[in-house]
Design an enzyme around this catalytic site. Structure first.
Site, PDB file in Angstrom:
ATOM      1  N   SER A  84     -51.525 -16.441  44.111  1.00 22.94           N
ATOM      2  CA  SER A  84     -51.136 -17.205  45.244  1.00 22.94           C
ATOM      3  C   SER A  84     -49.640 -17.529  45.438  1.00 22.94           C
ATOM      4  CB  SER A  84     -51.690 -18.621  45.276  1.00 22.94           C
ATOM      5  OG  SER A  84     -53.226 -18.249  45.684  1.00 22.94           O
ATOM      6  N   GLU A  86       0.736  -1.230  -0.052  1.00 24.47           N
ATOM      7  CA  GLU A  86      -0.104  -0.110  -0.010  1.00 24.47           C
ATOM      8  C   GLU A  86       0.936   1.267  -0.043  1.00 24.47           C
ATOM      9  OE1 GLU A  86      -3.354   0.206  -0.192  1.00 24.47           O
ATOM     10  OE2 GLU A  86      -3.439  -1.954  -0.566  1.00 24.47           O
TER      11      GLU A  86
END
Length: 766
Positions: free
Chosen positions: A396, A115
């Site tokens: 309950s 690069e």
């Protein structure tokens, strides 16, 4: 006067001399013209340069500023299960940030050779490379040839648009130079190596190494030369050079070899290394490509993210690069999903029927799996999640939390404590009744809880006091709207979600120590900072309270309303809970008198705790539960515990608790809570038979059994009548349709006969 010449030759000589003199007079005029032309070109050049300089200055002026925040890339968040195994990567981009010290030299050289060969020599712009690019671009369209340095690529990817224009290029040069003045070469290189796109949704070399070769960020030195070269060749065209795609293998090989040649040319590798690397197949070392089929365990991971965002402020899960270590058991969650999304384990009455549950570790509060909605209400990531979001009345199941637990904790009641089940009202005069609409006289709190009677629960709450009950419940992680409680909460008229109820019940199974139920153990930031999110346990009640409640809930499962949930071989304690519709709703939708709105089961073993809710999201025709469908919550609990309950140990009785005739008592309690001293029970260990209470238990069991059988018979008879009625209606409908069809056919036949007769008459006349 005419001139005379001595000879013709003399005349010619004179004429030639005059012509030469003329020539000598002309050149100054021509030189003057050329000078003027040159001057004009010079002036034009100066003006052009001036205009160019102004234009360039204007372009640079419009360039964005170097913003350090834009150089920080969004990092994906990685999620792990309870064993530290990777689950899923979530974020805008798949990216793993690394430091320069983690990059092997070979990988660095591969990228630099390919690069930007002069990266360590220039100040952001490679003059020679740029000149070559300009020369080649003059032959074609602008932008056909690159020439960008690594620094320029960082600028381009961080600040500028991808559009290829002269203005953007000038801005790129200017910003690249500025970047080089602010940051070191190593910093800029890492901006590039962490930012660059390398295909298949991965950004940065670390994510790419993991994606293509299964190599983690901490072990990048395991990359081979051919592998490093392959990665360095990807930026130019990631999709076309992807070696995992068979059609791209040839192109990927050629590109990798170009990188290897560049490395050799720059002196990074030897001739032998070059030749050996070229011989290696570009597909060598690649891990099988797994196609991500969406996020796994969406409901659980949704709860994970909600917890992280609640506990850690100002975090962005999609971009902060967190590593989140969860409490998930993938096997348990897979089974939970099967329970919710198929009919293979649970036979659901219809598609509208819903459910939600939390399955957690009793000792730690770590959630192992959740069930959250069915069909259209199935939980999704970042969506509604019944297991943690829904609020329904617990019925309950709330009695141990708000009534009996507080009474034992504050008054040291024994499980034999007697309560008179008789006609009473709430303090405001509102009526209250038991589920069977009967009164049962004196009974122990064990029996009251075993058969889930409402009146003893309210009497217990009134005895212990609302403040103490609220404090007890809040110590178990229960919250109340506006910090207010009401007497009706004695039978669960408040609202909870499965996560809260599971947390409360697990404390009973953990000797009274409460662990906030949680989905996350720790979060690790990209810089290595660790935040521990595991809640610290706290003492919520005495160990004797936890054990007495547990022992009573054992009875519920063994011989009470929760028998369906019992699991052979495991020490199970649990409680059922249902809520009913008011008369107005029943009338509006035609619900039967015994129609149930919510059905819960909350239970635990020494290993796991589970709270289950079932019901419908909204009222509507047929959206109610009856005797059979109310047991689905029990069945869900049983299915999970049978599949994953491996600990067959029993809850251990504390030293300050003793048992007499199957009832538990607390040492040091008030004398009225001590068992009566007789020859049969003095210092007598656990004995399950022979006393009046046992006989009463058996009578209650038999009575309850008869009531259940009666109710079931009525339900079956009702169902049979409905089926017969439906069948009669269908037969009648079918009969009518057949008769109608027959009449139509007869009519049609008559019409055909008439038509045929007319045709015959017509032919006869002809």
């Amino acid at each position: 006067m005419s001139e005379t010449y001595r000879s013709r030759q003399e005349r010619k000589q004179v004429e030639k001399t005059k012509q030469d003199q003329k020539k000598d007079k002309n050149p100054p005029k021509r030189r003057s013209f050329l000078n003027k032309v040159l001057l004009w070109f010079l002036l034009l050049g100066v003006v052009s340069i001036g205009i160019g300089a102004v234009t360039v200055a204007a372009m640079i002026k419009d360039a964005p500023k170097i913003d350090a925040s834009k150089l920080v890339d969004p990092l994906s968040t990685k999620l792990y299960d309870k064993n530290g195994n990777f689950l899923y990567e979530y974020g805008k981009e798949k990216r793993t940030k690394i430091e320069y010290s983690q990059v092997p030299k070979m990988l660095e050289h591969a990228f630099i050779a390919t690069e930007d060969a002069h990266f360590y020599e220039h100040n952001g712009i490679d003059i020679k490379g740029t000149a070559r690019a300009i020369f080649k671009n003059l032959k074609g369209d602008f932008g056909s040839q690159g020439g960008s340095t690594i620094t320029q690529q960082v600028i381009k990817n961080s600040f500028l648009s991808p559009q290829k224009t002269i203005k953007r290029k000038v801005q790129e040069w200017s910003l690249a130079y500025q970047l080089e003045q602010k940051y070191s070469k190593h910093q800029i290189l890492m901006m590039y190596l962490n930012k660059i796109y390398l295909g298949d949704g991965t950004y940065g070399v670390a994510a790419a190494a993991k994606n293509y070769y299964g190599i983690d960020a901490d072990h990048l030195n395991k990359l081979t030369l051919p592998e490093a070269a392959m990665l360095a060749g990807l930026p130019q065209s990631p999709s076309n050079y992807d070696p995992t795609e068979p059609e791209h293998v040839k192109a990927a090989t050629n590109r990798r070899n170009i990188v290897l040649e560049a490395m050799y040319k720059q002196g990074y590798i030897t001739k032998k290394q070059l030749e050996d690397a070229k011989k290696v197949s570009v597909t060598a070392g690649l891990v099988p490509k797994t196609k991500q089929q969406g996020m796994p365990y969406e409901a659980f991971l949704d709860a994970v993210v909600k917890e992280v965002e609640r506990k850690l402020k100002n975090v962005d899960i999609s971009s902060d690069g967190l590593s989140i270590y969860t409490t998930l058991d993938p096997k348990a969650q897979t089974f939970a999903d099967k329970i919710m999304n198929t009919d293979t384990i649970i036979s659901y009455p219809n598609d509208n029927f819903q459910g939600a549950f939390v399955f957690s570790d009793t000792k730690t509060g770590e959630v192992r799996a959740i069930g959250s909605g069915r069909n259209q209400y199935k939980a999704s990531f970042r969506g509604n999640n019944f297991a943690v979001d829904i609020k329904r009345q617990p019925g309950s199941t709330f009695k141990p939390v708000f009534d009996y637990g507080p009474a034992i904790e504050n008054s040291k009641w024994s499980t034999a404590h007697q309560i008179n089940d008789h006609e009473i009202t709430y303090s405001n005069g509102q009526s209250i009744s038991n589920w069977d609409h009967q009164y049962h006289g004196m009974m122990s709190i064990r029996t009251a809880l075993q058969w889930s009677y409402n009146i003893p629960a309210l009497l217990t709450l009134q005895d212990v006091g609302m403040d103490k009950a609220q404090n007890f419940a809040e110590n178990l992680g229960i919250t109340f709207n506006n910090n207010k409680v009401y007497e009706s909460y004695a039978i669960g008229s408040n609202t909870v979600n499965p996560l809260e109820l599971a947390g409360a019940y697990s404390a009973f199974g953990n000797n009274g120590e409460f662990n906030t139920p949680h989905f996350v153990r720790k979060v690790v930031y990209p810089d290595g900072r660790v935040v521990n999110l595991t809640p610290k346990p706290k003492r919520a009640m005495h160990d004797y309270t936890a054990y007495l409640v547990t022992d009573m809930l054992r009875t519920v499962v063994k011989s009470g309303t929760g028998k369906t949930a019992n699991v052979l071989g495991l020490d199970v304690a649990g409680k059922t809970g249902t809520t009913n519709f008011d008369s107005k709703t029943r009338a509006q939708y035609g619900y039967p008198t015994g129609a149930v709105n919510d059905s819960w089961f909350a239970g635990y073993t020494p290993q796991y705790t589970m709270a289950v809710w079932t019901g419908y999201t909204k009222n509507g025709p047929g959206n109610y539960m009856d005797g059979n469908s109310t047991k689905i919550s029990h069945q869900m609990f049983k299915a999970m515990l049978e599949a994953f309950g491996t600990d067959q140990s029993s809850f251990q009785q504390p030293s300050d608790v003793y048992r007499v005739n199957n009832e538990l008592f607390i040492k040091g309690a008030n004398p009225e809570e001590a068992p009566p001293v007789t020859k049969n029970n003095k210092e007598k260990p656990f004995d399950i038979g022979g006393n009046k209470e046992d006989k009463k238990h058996k009578q209650e069991e038999e009575k309850h059994k008869q009531q259940e059988e009666k109710q079931q018979t009525q339900e079956e008879e009702k169902h049979k009548q409905q089926e017969e009625k439906q069948q009669t209606q269908e037969e009648e409908k079918h009969k009518q349709q057949e008769e109608k069809k027959q009449k139509q056919e007869e009519k049609k036949q008559k019409q055909e006969e008439k038509k045929q007769k007319q045709q015959e008459e017509k032919q006869h006349k002809q």
